[in-house]
Design an enzyme around this catalytic site. Structure first.
Site, mmCIF file in Angstrom:
data_model
loop_
_atom_site.group_PDB
_atom_site.id
_atom_site.type_symbol
_atom_site.label_atom_id
_atom_site.label_comp_id
_atom_site.label_asym_id
_atom_site.label_seq_id
_atom_site.Cartn_x
_atom_site.Cartn_y
_atom_site.Cartn_z
ATOM 1 N N GLU A 56 6.762 4.547 6.353
ATOM 2 C CA GLU A 56 5.370 4.392 5.935
ATOM 3 C C GLU A 56 4.414 4.557 7.115
ATOM 4 O O GLU A 56 3.381 5.229 7.003
ATOM 5 C CB GLU A 56 5.142 3.016 5.282
ATOM 6 C CG GLU A 56 5.931 2.806 4.006
ATOM 7 C CD GLU A 56 7.312 2.191 4.220
ATOM 8 O OE1 GLU A 56 7.843 1.609 3.261
ATOM 9 O OE2 GLU A 56 7.875 2.292 5.340
ATOM 10 N N CYS A 84 8.184 -3.139 4.206
ATOM 11 C CA CYS A 84 8.488 -4.331 4.987
ATOM 12 C C CYS A 84 7.167 -4.971 5.438
ATOM 13 O O CYS A 84 6.096 -4.389 5.251
ATOM 14 C CB CYS A 84 9.345 -3.956 6.196
ATOM 15 S SG CYS A 84 8.424 -3.142 7.527
ATOM 16 N N CYS A 87 5.055 -2.614 7.728
ATOM 17 C CA CYS A 87 4.496 -1.485 6.990
ATOM 18 C C CYS A 87 3.411 -1.947 6.025
ATOM 19 O O CYS A 87 2.407 -1.259 5.847
ATOM 20 C CB CYS A 87 5.595 -0.728 6.260
ATOM 21 S SG CYS A 87 6.722 0.116 7.401
#
Length: 157
Positions: A56, A84, A87
């Site tokens: 990302e 996550c 990100c």
């Protein structure tokens, strides 16, 4: 008419292809603007020795470079896995219109990519975190913020 499934398949294919090439973990992402993929990102943590080189983040960096901006407000992000914590933060800073994901964070944990400890750490007081954190020289650092607030030509973001 946008083909959301095709964009997601592109992100998934990146996750498989780049992982097989040994560049990093099995994660891919694409940024779409006006029905066109403008950037493709993939996890290249292992090949770049950069722990922030997640799919990302890679896709966001590339899209911003293409568009010459630091925000993606008229773009959508398709990612092969639920982002996550790192990100997710990058996504909120980039401000895309929408995020689509395929695998869940539970799927990632099952595959060996468990970020729950980071979510847990965020909720813990600084003094109790597994990586010690200590504040220092706050007053000296305040100068930068004070100067920022006085700066007449600053660009808000």
């Amino acid at each position: 008419m946008e083909n959301k499934e095709a964009f997601m398949r592109a992100a998934i294919q990146l996750s498989v292809d780049k992982m097989k090439e040994g560049l990093g973990g099995p994660f891919g992402a694409v940024v779409v603007q006006n029905g066109v993929i403008i950037a493709r990102g993939f996890n290249n943590v292992l090949s770049s020795n950069d722990p922030t080189a997640h799919a990302e983040v890679d896709a966001i960096r590339k899209a911003c470079a293409v568009l010459g901006t630091y925000q993606l407000t008229d773009c959508d992000l398709y990612t092969s896995c639920e982002p996550c914590p790192m990100c997710l933060g990058a996504i909120y800073w980039a401000r895309p219109r929408q995020v689509y994901f395929a695998n869940t964070k539970q799927d990632a944990a099952t595959a060996g990519f468990d970020d729950q400890f980071i979510y847990d750490e965020i909720a813990i007081p600084l003094t109790q975190r597994s990586i010690p954190m200590q504040q220092m020289l706050r007053q000296e650092a305040q100068v930068a913020f004070q100067e920022w607030q006085k700066k007449m030509d600053r660009r808000e973001y």
